[in-house]
Design a protein around this motif. Structure first.
Motif, PDB file in Angstrom:
ATOM      1  N   UNK B   1      15.427   8.030  -2.503  1.00 57.88           N
ATOM      2  CA  UNK B   1      14.267   8.585  -3.206  1.00 57.88           C
ATOM      3  C   UNK B   1      12.981   7.962  -2.665  1.00 57.88           C
ATOM      4  N   UNK B   2      11.999   8.801  -2.425  1.00 58.73           N
ATOM      5  CA  UNK B   2      10.713   8.334  -1.908  1.00 58.73           C
ATOM      6  C   UNK B   2       9.657   8.495  -2.998  1.00 58.73           C
ATOM      7  N   UNK B   3       8.967   7.398  -3.290  1.00 59.31           N
ATOM      8  CA  UNK B   3       7.931   7.441  -4.323  1.00 59.31           C
ATOM      9  C   UNK B   3       6.564   7.499  -3.627  1.00 59.31           C
ATOM     10  N   UNK B   4       5.818   8.537  -3.935  1.00 58.53           N
ATOM     11  CA  UNK B   4       4.476   8.694  -3.357  1.00 58.53           C
ATOM     12  C   UNK B   4       3.515   8.938  -4.510  1.00 58.53           C
ATOM     13  N   UNK B   5       2.425   8.203  -4.573  1.00 59.26           N
ATOM     14  CA  UNK B   5       1.467   8.496  -5.627  1.00 59.26           C
ATOM     15  C   UNK B   5       0.534   9.630  -5.194  1.00 59.26           C
ATOM     16  N   UNK B   6      -0.110  10.234  -6.186  1.00 61.40           N
ATOM     17  CA  UNK B   6      -0.873  11.454  -5.920  1.00 61.40           C
ATOM     18  C   UNK B   6      -2.046  11.203  -4.972  1.00 61.40           C
ATOM     19  N   UNK B   7      -2.576   9.985  -4.993  1.00 60.20           N
ATOM     20  CA  UNK B   7      -3.697   9.666  -4.094  1.00 60.20           C
ATOM     21  C   UNK B   7      -3.233   9.696  -2.632  1.00 60.20           C
ATOM     22  N   UNK B   8      -2.073   9.085  -2.393  1.00 62.79           N
ATOM     23  CA  UNK B   8      -1.542   9.058  -1.018  1.00 62.79           C
ATOM     24  C   UNK B   8      -1.114  10.463  -0.588  1.00 62.79           C
ATOM     25  N   UNK B   9      -0.494  11.197  -1.504  1.00 63.55           N
ATOM     26  CA  UNK B   9      -0.091  12.576  -1.177  1.00 63.55           C
ATOM     27  C   UNK B   9      -1.323  13.413  -0.825  1.00 63.55           C
ATOM     28  N   UNK B  10      -2.390  13.206  -1.578  1.00 60.31           N
ATOM     29  CA  UNK B  10      -3.628  13.948  -1.332  1.00 60.31           C
ATOM     30  C   UNK B  10      -4.201  13.580   0.040  1.00 60.31           C
ATOM     31  N   UNK B  11      -4.076  12.303   0.402  1.00 60.23           N
ATOM     32  CA  UNK B  11      -4.570  11.878   1.724  1.00 60.23           C
ATOM     33  C   UNK B  11      -3.782  12.560   2.838  1.00 60.23           C
ATOM     34  N   UNK B  33      12.867  -0.943  -1.930  1.00 58.97           N
ATOM     35  CA  UNK B  33      13.584  -1.752  -2.913  1.00 58.97           C
ATOM     36  C   UNK B  33      14.763  -1.034  -3.520  1.00 58.97           C
ATOM     37  N   UNK B  34      15.399  -1.721  -4.456  1.00 58.98           N
ATOM     38  CA  UNK B  34      16.597  -1.181  -5.086  1.00 58.98           C
ATOM     39  C   UNK B  34      16.285   0.094  -5.881  1.00 58.98           C
ATOM     40  N   UNK B  35      15.070   0.190  -6.378  1.00 62.82           N
ATOM     41  CA  UNK B  35      14.720   1.370  -7.193  1.00 62.82           C
ATOM     42  C   UNK B  35      14.126   2.494  -6.367  1.00 62.82           C
ATOM     43  N   UNK B  36      14.195   2.356  -5.082  1.00 64.90           N
ATOM     44  CA  UNK B  36      13.677   3.412  -4.221  1.00 64.90           C
ATOM     45  C   UNK B  36      12.662   2.859  -3.242  1.00 64.90           C
ATOM     46  N   UNK B  37      12.140   3.760  -2.478  1.00 64.80           N
ATOM     47  CA  UNK B  37      11.186   3.390  -1.443  1.00 64.80           C
ATOM     48  C   UNK B  37       9.829   3.915  -1.856  1.00 64.80           C
ATOM     49  N   UNK B  76       3.773  -5.411   3.826  1.00 61.12           N
ATOM     50  CA  UNK B  76       4.562  -4.196   3.586  1.00 61.12           C
ATOM     51  C   UNK B  76       5.514  -3.959   4.762  1.00 61.12           C
ATOM     52  N   UNK B  77       6.329  -2.934   4.629  1.00 65.19           N
ATOM     53  CA  UNK B  77       7.241  -2.541   5.710  1.00 65.19           C
ATOM     54  C   UNK B  77       6.833  -1.168   6.218  1.00 65.19           C
ATOM     55  N   UNK B  78       7.183  -0.899   7.455  1.00 65.63           N
ATOM     56  CA  UNK B  78       6.932   0.426   8.027  1.00 65.63           C
ATOM     57  C   UNK B  78       8.112   1.303   7.598  1.00 65.63           C
ATOM     58  N   UNK B  79       7.906   2.126   6.579  1.00 65.22           N
ATOM     59  CA  UNK B  79       9.044   2.828   5.971  1.00 65.22           C
ATOM     60  C   UNK B  79       9.209   4.273   6.453  1.00 65.22           C
ATOM     61  N   UNK B  80       8.214   4.791   7.152  1.00 69.66           N
ATOM     62  CA  UNK B  80       8.395   6.161   7.614  1.00 69.66           C
ATOM     63  C   UNK B  80       7.147   6.730   8.269  1.00 69.66           C
TER      64      UNK B  80
END
Lengths: 94, 147
Positions: B1-11, B33-37, B76-80
């Motif tokens: 699961x990938x978590x993206x906040x609306x600000x980053x999605x908008x960017x 992390x364990x709860x997702x990326x 941070x990590x380079x996740x994608x």
């Protein structure tokens, strides 16, 4: 000659989750051969089916791209670091 | 699961619209992390494909290293990676698959006639045979209260 090979984060799952490994190798090609011999699941992400390094996979000896050295025949010396660095590519067209 | 906040999605959508009709591209920095990326920051990069920037993108090894350094500096990590598909669906192409590695999240935004549309995320299977869709959870940006 002990050379250190840095494993990119994305491929560590295929290399025992290690960030780096060490091999005794006289050339970059030998080190790669040992790496993919030890961790066979890495091979398909680095090489094409016909045994060539994938076009988007770049191999660096210290800070030099081996394409500008002697490619896989580039000699190594004790303490060298080999890094595997992808160029990221893609696009809409099939 | 990938978590993206609306600000980053908008960017990401904004970069896709800005660079239309060419493909936009960049790195996603975050935590895995364990709860997702979770994507915490973007590192926009220049599309180096001068010959066919409308349906191809390329990020050089030097740019990759710069993105890795930026991630490290921010803890941070380079996740994608994200890129746009101008006038094309937000689905990975065969070319995308051939040039991907597992583990990374590959976000694609479709941009139709200059307007950003669907955003999807994908991960390459370990055997390289196919991209699998990755669920995106849309989060509220830090500092904003969810109503």
């Amino acid at each position: 000659m002990a050379v250190k090979m840095e494993i990119p984060t994305a491929l560590r799952q295929f290399a025992g989750k290690q960030a780096s490994v060490e091999f005794n190798a006289a050339t970059v090609g030998e080190a790669l051969k040992q790496l993919t011999g030890t961790y066979a699941d890495l091979r398909k992400h680095l090489y094409t089916d016909d045994g060539r390094i994938r076009s988007f996979v770049n191999i660096y000896l210290n800070d030099e791209d081996i394409r500008y050295l002697q490619k896989e025949n580039t000699p190594t010396k004790d303490g060298d670091t080999i890094s595997i660095v992808p160029s990221i590519a893609g696009g809409a067209k099939i | 699961m990938l978590i993206i906040n609306s600000e980053i999605a908008q960017s990401i959508r904004g970069y896709g619209a800005r660079d239309y009709p060419n493909e936009t591209c960049g790195a996603m920095l975050g935590v895995d992390g364990a709860e997702g990326r979770e994507v915490r920051a973007l590192f926009p990069l220049t599309n180096r494909r001068d010959d066919s920037p409308r349906n191809r993108f390329s990020i050089t090894a030097e740019d990759f290293r710069a993105a890795e350094r930026a991630a490290k500096e921010q803890g941070l990590a380079l996740v994608g990676w994200y890129h746009s598909h101008p006038d094309h669906p937000a689905r990975p192409s065969e070319y995308d698959r051939e040039h991907a590695w597992p583990w990374y999240s590959y976000v694609i935004v479709s941009v139709a006639s200059g307007e950003p549309r669907d955003m999807t995320s994908w991960q390459l299977s370990d055997d390289r045979s196919a991209f699998q869709p990755e669920e995106i959870t849309w989060a509220v940006p830090p500092g904003m209260i969810k109503r």
